[in-house]
Enzyme design. Structure first.
Site, PDB file in Angstrom:
ATOM      1  N   ASP A 132       5.199  -3.741   9.057  1.00  9.31           N
ATOM      2  CA  ASP A 132       5.428  -2.522   9.828  1.00  9.31           C
ATOM      3  C   ASP A 132       5.938  -2.816  11.236  1.00  9.31           C
ATOM      4  O   ASP A 132       6.465  -1.931  11.902  1.00  9.31           O
ATOM      5  CB  ASP A 132       4.132  -1.705   9.935  1.00  9.31           C
ATOM      6  CG  ASP A 132       3.911  -0.878   8.675  1.00  9.31           C
ATOM      7  OD1 ASP A 132       4.902  -0.561   7.990  1.00  9.31           O
ATOM      8  OD2 ASP A 132       2.747  -0.561   8.386  1.00  9.31           O
ATOM      9  N   LYS A 139      10.514   0.881   2.501  1.00 15.57           N
ATOM     10  CA  LYS A 139       9.532   1.554   3.362  1.00 15.57           C
ATOM     11  C   LYS A 139      10.015   2.993   3.616  1.00 15.57           C
ATOM     12  O   LYS A 139      10.818   3.504   2.864  1.00 15.57           O
ATOM     13  CB  LYS A 139       9.347   0.773   4.672  1.00 15.57           C
ATOM     14  CG  LYS A 139       8.855  -0.650   4.507  1.00 15.57           C
ATOM     15  CD  LYS A 139       7.478  -0.734   3.871  1.00 15.57           C
ATOM     16  CE  LYS A 139       6.390  -0.305   4.829  1.00 15.57           C
ATOM     17  NZ  LYS A 139       5.039  -0.567   4.273  1.00 15.57           N
ATOM     18  N   ARG A 184      -8.364   5.692   4.914  1.00 17.38           N
ATOM     19  CA  ARG A 184      -9.483   5.225   4.090  1.00 17.38           C
ATOM     20  C   ARG A 184     -10.790   5.882   4.500  1.00 17.38           C
ATOM     21  O   ARG A 184     -11.627   6.211   3.661  1.00 17.38           O
ATOM     22  CB  ARG A 184      -9.555   3.696   4.147  1.00 17.38           C
ATOM     23  CG  ARG A 184      -8.412   3.054   3.339  1.00 17.38           C
ATOM     24  CD  ARG A 184      -8.077   1.664   3.808  1.00 17.38           C
ATOM     25  NE  ARG A 184      -7.069   1.009   2.987  1.00 17.38           N
ATOM     26  CZ  ARG A 184      -5.744   1.155   3.115  1.00 17.38           C
ATOM     27  NH1 ARG A 184      -5.253   1.984   4.034  1.00 17.38           N
ATOM     28  NH2 ARG A 184      -4.900   0.508   2.334  1.00 17.38           N
ATOM     29  N   SER A 206       0.469  -6.426  -1.464  1.00 16.57           N
ATOM     30  CA  SER A 206       0.555  -5.010  -1.094  1.00 16.57           C
ATOM     31  C   SER A 206      -0.832  -4.400  -1.028  1.00 16.57           C
ATOM     32  O   SER A 206      -1.545  -4.320  -2.026  1.00 16.57           O
ATOM     33  CB  SER A 206       1.404  -4.247  -2.113  1.00 16.57           C
ATOM     34  OG  SER A 206       1.113  -2.858  -2.029  1.00 16.57           O
ATOM     35  N   ARG A 225       8.728   4.307  12.687  1.00 18.33           N
ATOM     36  CA  ARG A 225       8.728   2.993  13.353  1.00 18.33           C
ATOM     37  C   ARG A 225      10.129   2.592  13.832  1.00 18.33           C
ATOM     38  O   ARG A 225      10.274   1.899  14.831  1.00 18.33           O
ATOM     39  CB  ARG A 225       8.117   1.940  12.442  1.00 18.33           C
ATOM     40  CG  ARG A 225       6.687   2.309  12.062  1.00 18.33           C
ATOM     41  CD  ARG A 225       5.842   1.131  11.696  1.00 18.33           C
ATOM     42  NE  ARG A 225       4.657   1.585  10.980  1.00 18.33           N
ATOM     43  CZ  ARG A 225       3.517   1.981  11.560  1.00 18.33           C
ATOM     44  NH1 ARG A 225       3.400   1.961  12.882  1.00 18.33           N
ATOM     45  NH2 ARG A 225       2.501   2.370  10.834  1.00 18.33           N
TER      46      ARG A 225
END
Ligand code: DC
Length: 665
Positions: free
Chosen positions: A322, A349, A13, A157, A395
């Site tokens: 996550d 994911k 961002r 989301s 992950r």
């Protein structure tokens, strides 16, 4: 002490917002991982000048172009790589701004659904042409948002919400989004930080976010911010510490201190779960909303201790989606059963994380049960060993790396490079925290030897057996040669080429199952590097100092996470002097000549062998006596004469050597 990399969500961002703000932004602590590099590269394609993301979190300056400054018809395709955030946020921003461009991504991203973002955008006037499969990348953004956006999202989301907010901002239309639970709110915080009017709150049992915009391209103020440490990355060393894997010396398990970690309430659901399981985590120096980032940060002190199984379900799921892989791993080391439900989101994911977890746990002998929307894990303190897979998911890879880093366990992951996405220093951190070397990953193996000694085919087979990747350094020299020929540099001037000339050839590698393939400008080079034209000139290329220096750096970058079997001339002496295992292959001249001919598809007649032997002898002489990087046997190498050896035996010998070297760690 280890430094936790910058928050991935906030880094994306910060890059996007600084690009579309008007004026000069300063950002520190950006995550330099592959996903954020994809966002930076996308913004460059859109005409914004973004510096290379520094590896150490130092400051970068971005001159924002404003939304109206984005190129309306950028040249080329935007490749989002593995990054769902890049793709979804850009779908919003670009359809709002009326930018016509094609977005694509790697195989994993191309299989992930985009419809959740594009459907509400289409209702507001945007249009998307799916170039292959409906709802999946690649897609052409081809029409602009013109109406107010009002969307009741069926799932919580942050990517959907953020895409719609960016679309409204760019198009100059107001936005209302509701969601069934609170997803992460970094976009809202950063929008406010840049002067936009965002309000939010509960509306009945839905969380509602409103953006008020009066005209298109409303100016955003530039940023001056420090990205907090990513709590979704911090959770890996934290869990390692809780499970007793951080070793400060002979005294056994040590506590762990982490500084400047983001503790945004929409992000620390996993921390609460660990605390509920019995973990002790002290917070200090807490800044509720650090003035520069508008994000709460704190220092954390994590103590080792026993955990109990728990149930994770319902409205907390979005705040820890996550972290579920590493929470599942914590569950595997807890007392009793840990159950995860209502997490169907895990199936879409970076991988189908439920399936990935179940398969890996099963491979290690952990008792698990899978449900459509989650799984349950039977905790135990049994020593675990085996080979697990990363399933293209950083992950998953890191979660099992933590499990494997516990002193009693021996677990190997197939693809250590996955960590690059979000935690480039992960393996170094793991080595440092455990006090061991190369924990959990295949090491770097070098295979050097003269031309025709069978290095390449051996290296390929060894890599396959280890679940690692083969890097053919000769192919890199060949790719550079091809690049030089394509660029049309006169051969008489090759010797004077500089590092930046070589960099300009854009030679790189792409990771594939079992190997790294050379690329030029991102495209695979294929058979062209084996042409006679290249073969004839490559010895000259190999003598150019700038080429050697540049390829040295490239090879080290590729090998920095281990998991590489590299073959060449100087890989054990110069490129990877610290490689865990070094092999030096030899064979008689005749045998090498015979193999060369076979490799080139020729029948090895006695005359042919004779002629090829002469050529090889000449090349040996060149390779051994050239001033730059002569072929030399590393002092600590294992020498194998492959003349009479059965290929499979030879591969097996090397693989066993590597395995036993790894077990010392
Ligand atoms: O193994 P090969 O024939 O593909 O190697 C191509 C050329 O690159 C050959 O001239 C040797 C050179 N080379 C080198 O100098 N150092 C390496 N590590 C690998 C190859």
């Amino acid at each position: 002490m280890i430094r936790i990399p910058g928050d991935k969500s906030i880094s994306h961002r910060a890059l996007l917002f600084s690009a579309i703000a008007r004026g000069r932004s300063r950002i520190r602590g950006l995550l330099p991982g592959a996903d954020c590099r994809a966002t930076a590269e996308a913004l460059r394609t859109l005409g914004v000048s973004i510096p290379t993301l520094p590896g150490d979190g130092s400051e970068i300056v971005v001159e924002g172009v404003g939304i109206e400054g984005l190129l309306r018809r950028p040249e080329g395709v935007i490749d989002c790589g593995n990054s769902g955030t890049t793709a979804r946020l850009l779908l919003g921003l670009l359809s709002g701004a009326g930018v016509r461009v094609v977005l694509t991504g790697d195989a994993s991203l191309r299989s992930r659904p985009m419809g959740r973002v594009t459907e509400p955008l289409e209702r507001a006037g945007a249009s998307f042409e799916w170039l292959e499969e409906p709802g999946r990348l690649p897609v052409r953004v081809s029409g602009t948002v013109v109406e107010a956006i009002d969307h009741a999202s069926p799932v919580a989301s942050a990517q959907v919400k953020s895409a719609l907010l960016l679309a409204g901002l760019a198009a100059g239309v107001p936005v209302t989004v509701t969601e069934p639970g609170r997803s992460r709110d970094h976009t809202e915080r950063m929008l406010r930080r840049c002067g936009a009017r965002v309000t939010e709150g509960w509306s009945g049992d839905l969380w509602q976010v409103d953006l008020g915009v009066e005209r298109a391209g409303e100016a955003l103020e530039p940023l001056d911010l420090e990205v907090p440490g990513d709590p979704s990355s911090a959770i890996f060393p934290m869990t390692l510490a809780i499970l007793g894997g951080v070793r400060g010396g002979r005294t056994g398990a040590s506590p762990l201190e982490l500084k400047g970690i983001g503790v945004n309430p929409t992000r620390i659901g996993a921390l609460h779960v660990l605390e509920r399981m019995g973990a002790r985590v002290e917070r200090s120096d807490e800044k509720p909303t650090a003035a520069d980032s508008h994000e709460p940060v704190a220092d954390l002190l994590i103590h080792p201790g026993a955990l109990e199984g728990t149930t994770i379900e319902g409205s907390v799921i979005p705040s820890l989606i996550d972290e579920l892989p590493i929470l599942a791993v914590a569950g595997a080391r807890a007392q009793g059963r840990t159950v995860i439900r209502n997490a169907e989101e895990l199936r879409v994911k970076e991988s189908d994380r439920i399936e990935a977890l179940v398969r890996n746990f099963t491979a290690l002998g952990v008792e698990v049960e899978d449900f459509p929307d989650g799984l349950s894990i039977e905790g135990s303190d049994r020593a675990l060993s085996g080979q697990v897979r990363g399933y293209h998911d950083h992950r998953i890879a890191m979660a099992f790396a933590v499990l494997g880093a516990l002193p009693e366990n021996r677990i190997r992951i197939d693809d250590p490079s996955l960590v690059e996405v979000s935690y480039p220093d992960f393996w170094d951190a793991l080595d440092r925290l455990t006090g061991r070397e190369s924990v959990g990953r295949p090491p770097v193996v070098t295979l050097d030897g003269p031309a025709g000694s069978g290095k390449s085919s051996t290296a390929r087979a060894v890599a396959e057996a280890l679940g690692a990747r083969h890097l053919d350094s000769g192919a890199l020299f060949r790719a550079v040669t091809l690049g030089l020929l394509e660029k049309g540099y006169p051969e008489t001037e090759w010797g004077a080429l500089t590092l930046s000339d070589i960099e300009g050839l854009k030679v790189g590698v792409e990771a594939e199952e079992g190997r790294f393939r050379p690329t030029i400008g991102g495209r695979s080079v294929g058979a062209a590097i084996r042409s006679a034209r290249v073969t004839e000139r490559v010895p000259r290329t190999a003598r150019i100092p700038a080429v050697r220096e540049w390829l040295l750096q490239l090879q080290r970058r590729v090998g920095r996470n281990g998991g590489v079997v590299v073959d060449g001339r100087d890989t054990g002496t110069v490129v990877f002097p610290d490689a865990e295992v070094k092999i030096f292959l030899t064979a008689t001249l005749q045998e090498r000549a015979r193999r060369r001919l076979l490799q080139e598809g020729e029948e090895p007649s006695p005359e042919g062998i004779e002629a090829e032997s002469k050529r090889l002898a000449q090349r040996d002489h060149q390779d051994e006596n050239r001033k730059i990087a002569p072929l030399r046997r590393p002092d600590d190498a294992i020498v194998i004469d492959t003349t009479g050896l059965d290929f499979d035996d030879q591969v097996r010998t090397i693989v066993e050597t590597v395995r036993s070297a790894g077990d010392r760690g």
